[in-house]
Design a protein around this motif. Structure first.
Motif, PDB file in Angstrom:
ATOM      1  N   PRO A 167       0.836  -1.195   0.164  1.00  0.00           N
ATOM      2  CA  PRO A 167      -0.116   0.432   0.173  1.00  0.00           C
ATOM      3  C   PRO A 167       1.069   1.313  -0.118  1.00  0.00           C
ATOM      4  N   SER A 168       0.631   2.721  -0.436  1.00  0.00           N
ATOM      5  CA  SER A 168       1.274   3.611  -0.396  1.00  0.00           C
ATOM      6  C   SER A 168       1.323   3.569   1.455  1.00  0.00           C
ATOM      7  N   LEU A 169       2.305   4.799   1.982  1.00  0.00           N
ATOM      8  CA  LEU A 169       2.389   5.020   3.634  1.00  0.00           C
ATOM      9  C   LEU A 169       0.884   5.162   3.820  1.00  0.00           C
ATOM     10  N   ALA A 170       0.306   6.737   3.639  1.00  0.00           N
ATOM     11  CA  ALA A 170      -0.673   6.791   4.218  1.00  0.00           C
ATOM     12  C   ALA A 170      -1.573   6.329   4.131  1.00  0.00           C
ATOM     13  N   ARG A 171      -1.713   5.202   3.389  1.00  0.00           N
ATOM     14  CA  ARG A 171      -2.636   3.653   3.400  1.00  0.00           C
ATOM     15  C   ARG A 171      -2.690   3.236   4.321  1.00  0.00           C
ATOM     16  N   PHE A 172      -1.428   2.840   4.325  1.00  0.00           N
ATOM     17  CA  PHE A 172      -0.846   1.440   5.211  1.00  0.00           C
ATOM     18  C   PHE A 172      -1.094   2.124   7.044  1.00  0.00           C
ATOM     19  N   LEU A 173      -0.735   3.350   7.018  1.00  0.00           N
ATOM     20  CA  LEU A 173      -0.382   4.227   8.594  1.00  0.00           C
ATOM     21  C   LEU A 173      -1.870   3.763   8.804  1.00  0.00           C
ATOM     22  N   MET A 174      -2.978   4.020   8.615  1.00  0.00           N
ATOM     23  CA  MET A 174      -4.447   4.073   8.451  1.00  0.00           C
ATOM     24  C   MET A 174      -4.704   2.784   8.682  1.00  0.00           C
ATOM     25  N   ILE A 175      -4.365   1.795   8.014  1.00  0.00           N
ATOM     26  CA  ILE A 175      -4.839   0.081   8.207  1.00  0.00           C
ATOM     27  C   ILE A 175      -4.323   0.641   9.209  1.00  0.00           C
ATOM     28  N   ARG A 176      -3.102  -0.107   9.454  1.00  0.00           N
ATOM     29  CA  ARG A 176      -2.457  -0.626  10.313  1.00  0.00           C
ATOM     30  C   ARG A 176      -2.766   0.085  12.003  1.00  0.00           C
ATOM     31  N   ALA A 177      -3.055   1.357  11.795  1.00  0.00           N
ATOM     32  CA  ALA A 177      -3.308   2.109  13.211  1.00  0.00           C
ATOM     33  C   ALA A 177      -4.888   0.519  13.826  1.00  0.00           C
ATOM     34  N   TYR A 178      -5.743   0.012  13.000  1.00  0.00           N
ATOM     35  CA  TYR A 178      -6.360  -0.892  13.513  1.00  0.00           C
ATOM     36  C   TYR A 178      -6.293  -2.553  13.238  1.00  0.00           C
ATOM     37  N   SER A 179      -4.924  -2.951  12.252  1.00  0.00           N
ATOM     38  CA  SER A 179      -4.205  -4.260  12.551  1.00  0.00           C
ATOM     39  C   SER A 179      -3.890  -4.113  13.902  1.00  0.00           C
ATOM     40  N   ILE A 180      -2.575  -3.464  14.381  1.00  0.00           N
ATOM     41  CA  ILE A 180      -2.117  -3.483  14.871  1.00  0.00           C
ATOM     42  C   ILE A 180      -3.017  -3.572  16.340  1.00  0.00           C
ATOM     43  N   GLY A 181      -4.218  -3.945  16.481  1.00  0.00           N
ATOM     44  CA  GLY A 181      -5.398  -4.017  17.562  1.00  0.00           C
ATOM     45  C   GLY A 181      -5.060  -3.176  18.843  1.00  0.00           C
ATOM     46  N   MET A 182      -4.174  -1.748  18.412  1.00  0.00           N
ATOM     47  CA  MET A 182      -3.882  -1.350  19.507  1.00  0.00           C
ATOM     48  C   MET A 182      -5.072  -0.111  20.089  1.00  0.00           C
ATOM     49  N   ILE A 183      -6.285  -0.137  19.213  1.00  0.00           N
ATOM     50  CA  ILE A 183      -7.178   0.515  19.439  1.00  0.00           C
ATOM     51  C   ILE A 183      -8.385   0.070  20.124  1.00  0.00           C
ATOM     52  N   THR A 184      -8.273  -1.347  20.008  1.00  0.00           N
ATOM     53  CA  THR A 184      -9.400  -1.856  21.158  1.00  0.00           C
ATOM     54  C   THR A 184      -8.777  -2.038  22.483  1.00  0.00           C
ATOM     55  N   TYR A 185      -7.130  -2.850  21.550  1.00  0.00           N
ATOM     56  CA  TYR A 185      -6.305  -2.771  23.281  1.00  0.00           C
ATOM     57  C   TYR A 185      -6.546  -1.139  24.554  1.00  0.00           C
ATOM     58  N   GLY A 186      -6.967  -0.767  23.796  1.00  0.00           N
ATOM     59  CA  GLY A 186      -6.475   0.645  24.138  1.00  0.00           C
ATOM     60  C   GLY A 186      -8.252   0.789  24.895  1.00  0.00           C
ATOM     61  N   ASP A 187      -8.270  -0.180  25.100  1.00  0.00           N
ATOM     62  CA  ASP A 187      -9.641  -0.495  25.855  1.00  0.00           C
ATOM     63  C   ASP A 187      -9.440  -0.320  26.885  1.00  0.00           C
ATOM     64  N   LEU A 188      -8.635  -1.718  27.383  1.00  0.00           N
ATOM     65  CA  LEU A 188      -8.795  -2.103  28.231  1.00  0.00           C
ATOM     66  C   LEU A 188      -7.984  -0.825  29.647  1.00  0.00           C
TER      67      LEU A 188
END
Length: 340
Positions: A167-188
């Motif tokens: 992917p492009s860098l911009a698309r990567f950063l958007m996808i990776r923010a979700y795929s690392i799982g930290m948006i949901t892990y931060g809920d902890l």
């Protein structure tokens, strides 16, 4: 003699706190693998037992000293990590069915006896959180964010991995923010501190930007910590070092420098936002504590990579590659070094 490539370790302006109970869940973790993860490859299970994934919960929630409060956090750390590995190259139609069932179990349903044991772990964590006093609106939040982790993260990555494209860098950063799982892990943070952020505060643009920064920072942190492993996986594309090499046509070493620069800009933005918060009365102190624990998550995760004793990122410590093939051999050594 092999060439040695030096990989910089990220650094932060925030404290790192050591958990006094980080060593206490290994026996339980192994029991979880032996009872609820038998649908996975036996060789992978042997390696998971050496990865000390449950320890992530204590490193990233270091102020939580009640074992009963920390247990479901450890469960979550294990099941989100193993799930990510298990479904990495799963066909999307199959993954959608699994995703929808996970959402049902995480919100309010119990799995059937014949279903995959990982669903029992998810149901157990939900019940433990409810028993500790977490409200249903927070259960719905973490379940929804797990759904987004799969939909906007893993499922967005999969076509690039199947097609062996970047992917492009911009698309990567958007996808990776979700795929690392930290948006949901931060809920902890909520059960770790015993306070569920009200919905109107959690959904405020400043909090949502901080959530995204938390995820981006740890995504890049993970990319640097896991680079030895990911260099040996032929299908791997989603690492910021690889993306920068491809998009900017630069060397591996130059991509490392640029990746750290991007990471550090996210760190500066997070700090800038955290010192100029909106008025969240009557919950200002709780919000400030929430953001403080975001920072502890970042420094704690970084500490776990290099000081927790995990073998997840060693050449022989990670689970089987997604396509079941032996890891690719690399002809150089990697050494992680602290930044001056």
């Amino acid at each position: 003699m092999k060439k040695t490539i030096h990989i910089p370790k990220p650094s932060y302006p925030w404290p790192t706190i050591k958990s006094p109970i980080s060593e206490t869940f290994y026996e339980e973790e192994c029991n979880w693998y032996d009872t609820d993860y038998l649908f996975m490859n036996p060789e992978s299970l042997k390696k998971y037992k050496k990865q000390r994934i449950v320890q992530v919960g204590a490193f990233m929630s270091p102020t939580t000293v009640d074992r009963d409060q920390l247990r479901p956090i450890g469960r979550f750390a294990v099941y989100i990590t193993t799930f990510d590995d298990y479904v990495e190259l799963m066909p999307l139609e199959e993954l959608k069915i699994f995703r929808d069932r996970i959402f049902e179990v995480m919100t309010n349903q119990d799995p059937d006896p014949e279903e995959k044991g990982i669903l029992r772990q998810m149901a157990a964590a939900r019940k433990e959180w409810l028993a500790s006093g977490m409200p249903q609106f927070w259960i719905d939040r973490i379940s929804t964010n797990f759904y987004k982790f799969i939909t906007y993260g893993i499922m967005e990555e999969t076509p690039f991995k199947f097609n062996k494209t970047y992917p492009s860098l911009a698309r990567f950063l958007m996808i990776r923010a979700y795929s690392i799982g930290m948006i949901t892990y931060g809920d902890l943070i909520d059960p770790a501190t015993g306070f569920a952020l009200p919905e109107y505060i959690y959904n405020h643009p400043v909090i949502q930007r901080l959530v995204m920064l938390l995820s981006n920072i740890i995504a890049i942190q993970n990319d640097f910590a896991s680079i030895r492993k990911e260099l040996t996986i032929e299908s791997e594309r989603f690492n910021i070092i690889f993306i920068l090499q491809h998009e900017y046509k630069i060397s591996f070493e130059e991509a490392c420098v640029e990746g750290i620069r991007i990471h550090d800009e996210f760190v500066k933005e997070m700090e800038s936002l955290s010192i100029c918060l909106p008025d969240f009365s009557p919950y200002q102190k709780e919000v400030e504590n929430y953001i403080y624990h975001m920072k502890l998550m970042i420094t704690g995760c970084n500490s776990w990579y290099y000081e927790g004793g995990t073998q997840r990122y060693n050449s022989d410590g990670f689970a089987l590659t997604p396509n079941g093939q032996a890891p690719t051999v690399i002809d150089f050594d990697i050494k992680h070094v602290s930044q001056k």
